[in-house]
Design a protein around this motif. Structure first.
Motif, mmCIF file in Angstrom:
data_model
loop_
_atom_site.group_PDB
_atom_site.id
_atom_site.type_symbol
_atom_site.label_atom_id
_atom_site.label_comp_id
_atom_site.label_asym_id
_atom_site.label_seq_id
_atom_site.Cartn_x
_atom_site.Cartn_y
_atom_site.Cartn_z
ATOM 1 N N CYS A 38 25.316 11.029 1.396
ATOM 2 C CA CYS A 38 26.331 12.165 1.077
ATOM 3 C C CYS A 38 25.812 13.198 2.072
ATOM 4 O O CYS A 38 24.883 13.540 2.553
ATOM 5 N N SER A 39 27.137 13.932 2.626
ATOM 6 C CA SER A 39 26.934 15.028 3.651
ATOM 7 C C SER A 39 26.161 14.288 5.027
ATOM 8 O O SER A 39 26.572 13.233 5.523
ATOM 9 N N LEU A 40 24.995 14.966 5.093
ATOM 10 C CA LEU A 40 24.343 14.542 6.521
ATOM 11 C C LEU A 40 23.962 12.975 6.142
ATOM 12 O O LEU A 40 23.620 12.282 7.452
ATOM 13 N N GLY A 41 23.517 12.872 4.919
ATOM 14 C CA GLY A 41 22.855 11.224 4.737
ATOM 15 C C GLY A 41 24.263 10.483 4.913
ATOM 16 O O GLY A 41 23.793 9.158 5.115
ATOM 17 N N ALA A 42 25.496 10.665 4.864
ATOM 18 C CA ALA A 42 26.614 9.932 4.939
ATOM 19 C C ALA A 42 26.532 9.643 6.674
ATOM 20 O O ALA A 42 26.897 8.527 6.926
ATOM 21 N N TYR A 43 26.135 10.553 7.507
ATOM 22 C CA TYR A 43 26.068 10.424 8.969
ATOM 23 C C TYR A 43 24.934 9.339 9.103
ATOM 24 O O TYR A 43 25.071 8.193 9.862
ATOM 25 N N HIS A 44 23.817 9.737 8.588
ATOM 26 C CA HIS A 44 22.636 8.484 8.638
ATOM 27 C C HIS A 44 23.108 7.310 8.338
ATOM 28 O O HIS A 44 22.805 6.377 8.856
ATOM 29 N N ALA A 45 23.667 7.031 7.144
ATOM 30 C CA ALA A 45 24.044 5.822 6.600
ATOM 31 C C ALA A 45 24.904 4.926 7.758
ATOM 32 O O ALA A 45 24.857 3.844 8.152
ATOM 33 N N LEU A 46 26.067 5.909 8.237
ATOM 34 C CA LEU A 46 27.066 5.208 9.213
ATOM 35 C C LEU A 46 26.354 4.860 10.599
ATOM 36 O O LEU A 46 26.356 3.774 10.989
#
Length: 230
Positions: free
Chosen positions: A99-107
Motif C-alpha cells: 500500500c502507498s510506497l509499498g505498492a511501488y515496491h510491489a510493482l
C-alpha cells in the motif's frame, strides 16, 4: 520480517513509507485476511522498509537514492526470498503486495523480477519516483527503478514474456490524500501503460469517499485477495 500462516500462497508484503514488518498486523490488514490464512490458502511475509535510507532520503539526489535502493533489493532477493522459499517450498509462486510506497515496491519488484513475483497487488501507489521530491541528474539507477519510465519502453521478447508471466492489480481511491501523494494521478497512468503494452492487469478506481488510509486498504484487500489465491 513477520510471518503469518502455515500453508498457501506466499505473499511478501511491503510496508508504507517508513513502515515496519508489524504494520499490517497493527492496522488490521492481517485480521482482514485471517480466514484465508486459517484455511491454508495464504501466507504473509511482512518485511521492514529501508525508505529512510533510500527514496525518502530527500537530502540526496534522486540517482543516489536509487543506488541506495539497490541494497534493499539485494536484501529482499538474497535473504528474504530464500527464507520464504525454504519455508513455503521452492516450487510455490510468490506474490508481492503493498500500500502507498509499498505498492511501488510491489510493482517494481514484479517487473524487475517477474521470475520470482508473477503477481503484484498494488493499493494507492505512486509509480513515478521522479515525483518524490526528485532533484539532481538522473541516470540508469533511477530509470531502471522507475516503472513510469521503463514500462513505456518495454518491447520484443522480454515484453512477450512479461505478457505471459505477469498479473497486476492496481487499486486507488479518489478521497483524501490520494491526490497529494500522487497516487490518484499515477495509478490510472500506469493502468494505461499496461493496457498499451498488453500486460495482464486489473484497474479498480474507488470513489471520493475512499481516502489514502488503512480502512480503505482493508476493504480493497478483502475485495481482491481471493482472486489471486489457489
Amino acid at each position: 520480517m513477520a510471518a503469518y500462516g502455515h500453508w498457501g500462497r506466499p505473499m511478501i508484503v511491503f510496508p508504507t513509507e517508513g513502515g515496519n514488518a508489524w504494520e499490517w498486523a497493527a492496522n488490521g490488514m492481517v485480521e482482514t485476511v485471517e480466514p484465508l490464512i486459517e484455511a491454508g490458502r495464504l501466507k504473509l511475509y511482512c518485511v521492514d522498509s529501508f525508505d529512510a535510507g533510500t527514496w525518502s532520503a530527500h537530502h540526496l539526489p534522486l540517482e543516489e537514492r536509487a543506488r541506495m535502493h539497490a541494497g534493499y533489493e539485494t536484501w529482499i532477493l538474497e535473504s528474504v526470498v530464500p527464507h520464504v522459499r525454504a519455508d513455503s517450498g521452492d516450487e510455490t509462486e510468490l506474490g508481492a503486495i503493498g500500500c502507498s510506497l509499498g505498492a511501488y515496491h510491489a510493482l517494481n519488484f514484479a517487473f524487475r523480477r517477474a521470475d520470482l513475483f508473477p503477481t503484484a497487488l498494488c493499493f494507492s501507489g505512486n509509480y513515478d519516483p521522479g515525483t518524490w521530491n526528485g532533484w539532481g541528474e538522473r541516470g540508469d539507477a533511477v530509470y531502471f527503478n522507475n516503472p513510469a519510465d521503463y514500462v513505456a519502453h518495454l518491447h520484443g521478447d522480454h515484453l512477450d514474456w512479461l505478457r505471459e508471466r505477469l498479473s497486476i492489480l492496481l487499486v486507488c481511491g479518489q478521497g483524501q490524500w490520494e491526490d497529494t501523494t500522487g497516487a490518484l494521478a499515477s495509478t490510472p497512468r500506469m493502468a494505461e501503460l499496461l493496457a498499451v503494452k498488453g500486460i495482464r492487469h486489473e484497474y479498480d478506481l474507488w470513489g471520493a469517499d475512499t481516502p489514502h488510509d488503512w480502512p480503505s486498504w482493508r476493504a480493497q484487500l478483502a475485495k481482491h485477495i481471493d482472486a489471486h489465491l489457489p
